[in-house]
Design an enzyme around this catalytic site. Structure first.
Site, mmCIF file in Angstrom:
data_model
loop_
_atom_site.group_PDB
_atom_site.id
_atom_site.type_symbol
_atom_site.label_atom_id
_atom_site.label_comp_id
_atom_site.label_asym_id
_atom_site.label_seq_id
_atom_site.Cartn_x
_atom_site.Cartn_y
_atom_site.Cartn_z
ATOM 1 N N HIS A 197 0.820 -1.214 0.000
ATOM 2 C CA HIS A 197 0.000 0.000 0.000
ATOM 3 C C HIS A 197 0.854 1.263 0.000
ATOM 4 C CE1 HIS A 197 -3.532 -2.503 1.793
ATOM 5 N NE2 HIS A 197 -3.422 -2.647 0.493
ATOM 6 N N ASP A 247 -0.762 1.299 -9.353
ATOM 7 C CA ASP A 247 -2.109 0.788 -9.067
ATOM 8 C C ASP A 247 -2.988 2.022 -8.956
ATOM 9 O OD1 ASP A 247 -4.448 -0.242 -7.995
ATOM 10 O OD2 ASP A 247 -3.428 -1.601 -6.611
ATOM 11 N N ASP A 267 -10.111 -0.118 -11.105
ATOM 12 C CA ASP A 267 -8.983 -0.530 -10.257
ATOM 13 C C ASP A 267 -8.005 -1.309 -11.133
ATOM 14 O OD1 ASP A 267 -7.326 -1.322 -8.200
ATOM 15 O OD2 ASP A 267 -8.810 -2.591 -7.205
ATOM 16 N N HIS A 320 -1.197 -11.620 -0.811
ATOM 17 C CA HIS A 320 -2.589 -11.148 -0.832
ATOM 18 C C HIS A 320 -3.443 -12.068 -1.694
ATOM 19 C CE1 HIS A 320 -2.109 -9.303 -4.851
ATOM 20 N NE2 HIS A 320 -0.970 -8.780 -4.430
ATOM 21 N N HIS A 361 -11.113 -8.966 -5.593
ATOM 22 C CA HIS A 361 -12.195 -8.535 -4.703
ATOM 23 C C HIS A 361 -13.329 -8.052 -5.592
ATOM 24 C CE1 HIS A 361 -10.745 -4.458 -5.654
ATOM 25 N NE2 HIS A 361 -9.533 -4.929 -5.438
ATOM 26 N N HIS A 379 -13.242 -1.723 -3.024
ATOM 27 C CA HIS A 379 -13.446 -3.050 -2.423
ATOM 28 C C HIS A 379 -14.939 -3.120 -2.181
ATOM 29 C CE1 HIS A 379 -9.032 -3.540 -0.880
ATOM 30 N NE2 HIS A 379 -9.128 -3.409 -2.183
ATOM 31 N N GLU A 419 -5.920 -9.852 -9.823
ATOM 32 C CA GLU A 419 -4.702 -9.086 -9.566
ATOM 33 C C GLU A 419 -3.600 -9.867 -8.851
ATOM 34 O OE1 GLU A 419 -5.124 -6.092 -6.422
ATOM 35 O OE2 GLU A 419 -7.286 -6.417 -6.471
ATOM 36 N N GLU A 427 -3.286 -6.114 -12.730
ATOM 37 C CA GLU A 427 -4.675 -6.118 -12.240
ATOM 38 C C GLU A 427 -5.640 -5.621 -13.299
ATOM 39 O OE1 GLU A 427 -5.414 -3.377 -8.957
ATOM 40 O OE2 GLU A 427 -7.217 -4.487 -8.414
HETATM 41 N N1 GLY Z 1 -6.267 -0.650 -5.400
HETATM 42 C C1 GLY Z 1 -6.661 -1.450 -4.327
HETATM 43 C C2 GLY Z 1 -6.634 -2.870 -4.654
HETATM 44 O O1 GLY Z 1 -6.098 -3.256 -5.674
HETATM 45 O O2 GLY Z 1 -7.201 -3.677 -3.963
HETATM 46 MN MN MN Z 2 -7.797 -4.274 -6.492
HETATM 47 MN MN MN Z 3 -5.632 -2.012 -7.307
#
Ligand code: GLY
Ligand code: MN
Ligand code: MN
Length: 435
Positions: free
Chosen positions: A238, A255, A266, A345, A349, A356, A379, A402
């Site tokens: 992040h 991102d 996203d 991760h 989502h 999210h 992603e 992503e």
């Molecule tokens: N940009 C936030 C994520 O990829 O979850």
């Molecule tokens: Mn995302």
């Molecule tokens: Mn993202």
């Protein structure tokens, strides 16, 4: 506006009997006389289309089957409108937004005390905002005190979000139309970032190009703070400082996605600062790309929510073994979770009004099945921090790829395909640089 009225009718259908109270978000002070950019509450907007602050939606379904949708909003006020801007006002709101009634927000407590009386259930976003919780419990207490006049307070309080979130999970064609546009604008922003990137620029200068592209297409705000992470910064998931100088042989992970008309995009892309992948960078990149491709192939109706994640993990685990990051078989790497040192991760989502987005991922103890109209991100990534047991050529390589994917009856549609993604597409795009 009828889509909002239709959503309200559907929600009232699932409520059966009771009263729903859905406030919009509060304005947030930044510092003296300055506010953060106002963003409505997504649930409130989904049911109303109304974007002003200081507004509350009330839906009443009585036991006789009568249904009413009522808006409380700011009154017209010439003085305030001269300073702060236009207000719709209750009278115009009824016509423009198809409410059955609308009242000044100042009358909320008084009217709610009347409306809550004799309703069996109070539907409300329980626990979302402590001040609202307190206010509604206080109002319920006022109604409860009228018991000797024959008026009962609701016995039951239910979280209205459970009903709204299930509706929001499946997007209709109107929503998908906006999401396609948000995805396209965001893809163009990633293309622009590639064209402006060169050694010695700063991460914030590339962020500026992304925001420029969003804004010039009417998407005035990003859906979340953009991550523009070069070199080792890409291994901070992040990272948002965005203040480092770009180094010649590093990768840049971006991102970033815009918010358009209340809907998020996203996208992540990773590319070489100097326009050409080194052989080590390319080797890792192709593994993540293959993992993403396998995950997108698994994102089809009837498959479990977890199928794309499992498909990505199979490819990543084999790739990490080939790169000598992990040891053993694919099965043992998945079993002992040694892959988590480099991929910690999940693979996606839900995506919608919130980046999210809302909606359950499981039904009971099982992952839910993907269905047409659901939108998710895909992603996978790989983040390699320096360590004695890691080949030095791979240190500080951080990659995430992503895309935003809609499930449809035939399989899926990748909304973000205009963002260059293969090594060849990226290097080609970067050759057409801005000088
Ligand atoms: N940009 C936030 C994520 O990829 O979850
Ligand atoms: Mn995302
Ligand atoms: Mn993202």
């Amino acid at each position: 506006m009828t889509i909002y009225a239709q959503r309200r009718a559907r929600l009232m259908e699932s409520m059966q009997a009771g009263i729903a109270i859905v406030p919009t978000a509060p304005e947030m002070s930044r510092n003296s006389d300055t506010h953060y950019a106002y963003r409505h509450d997504s649930n409130f907007y989904y049911l109303s289309g109304f974007t002003e602050p200081e507004a509350v939606l009330v839906l009443v379904c009585d036991q006789q089957g009568q249904r009413q949708s009522i808006l409380f909003c700011r009154e017209k006020n010439l003085e305030r409108e001269i300073w702060d801007g236009y207000r719709v006002g209750p009278e115009a709101a009824i016509l423009q937004y198809h409410f059955d009634a609308a009242y000044p927000i100042a009358q909320l407590d008084e009217k709610l005390t009347e409306m809550i009386g004799n309703q069996p259930v109070l539907f409300y976003p329980l626990g979302q905002d402590a001040a609202w919780d307190q206010r509604l419990l206080m109002l319920r207490g006022v109604v409860q005190a009228k018991i000797r006049t024959g008026i009962r307070a609701p016995d039951e309080i239910r979280d209205v979000r459970a009903l709204i979130h299930e509706m929001r999970l499946t997007k209709d064609e109107y929503e998908l139309g906006i999401m396609r546009r948000a995805a396209n604008i965001s893809a163009q922003a990633h293309r622009r970032a590639m064209q402006f990137t060169r050694p010695d620029s700063f991460e914030y200068q590339i962020e500026a190009e992304i925001l420029h592209e969003f804004c010039r297409h009417g998407a005035r705000h990003p859906a979340y703070t953009s991550i523009v992470a070069s070199g080792a910064n890409a291994c901070v998931l992040h990272y948002i400082e965005n203040n480092a100088r770009l180094k010649d042989h590093d990768l840049l992970l971006i991102d970033a996605g815009c918010e358009l008309e209340g809907y998020a995009a996203d996208i992540s892309r990773t590319f070489p600062v100097n326009g050409t992948f080194s052989s080590a960078q390319k080797e890792v990149y192709e593994i993540v790309l293959a993992a993403q491709s396998a995950a997108i192939t698994a994102a089809v109706p009837g498959n479990s929510w977890n199928a794309p994640h499992e498909a990505a993990l199979q490819v990543l685990a084999q790739g990490f073994i080939d790169l000598k990051l992990c040891h053993g078989s694919v099965e043992s790497v998945l079993q002992d979770e040694s892959y988590k040192k480099f991929y910690m991760h999940r693979t996606g989502h839900w995506l919608g009004m919130d980046v999210h987005d809302v909606g359950d991922y499981k039904k009971g103890i099982e992952w839910r099945a993907l269905q047409p109209g659901m939108v998710l991100t895909v992603e996978p990534g790989c983040y390699i921090r320096p360590a004695d047991d890691v080949p030095k050529a791979l240190w500080n390589i951080g990659i995430r790829i992503e895309d935003d994917v809609v499930i449809n009856v035939d399989g899926n549609e990748v909304l973000t395909q205009a963002a260059p993604k293969t090594v060849a597409e990226i290097e080609e795009t970067m050759r057409s640089r801005y000088s």
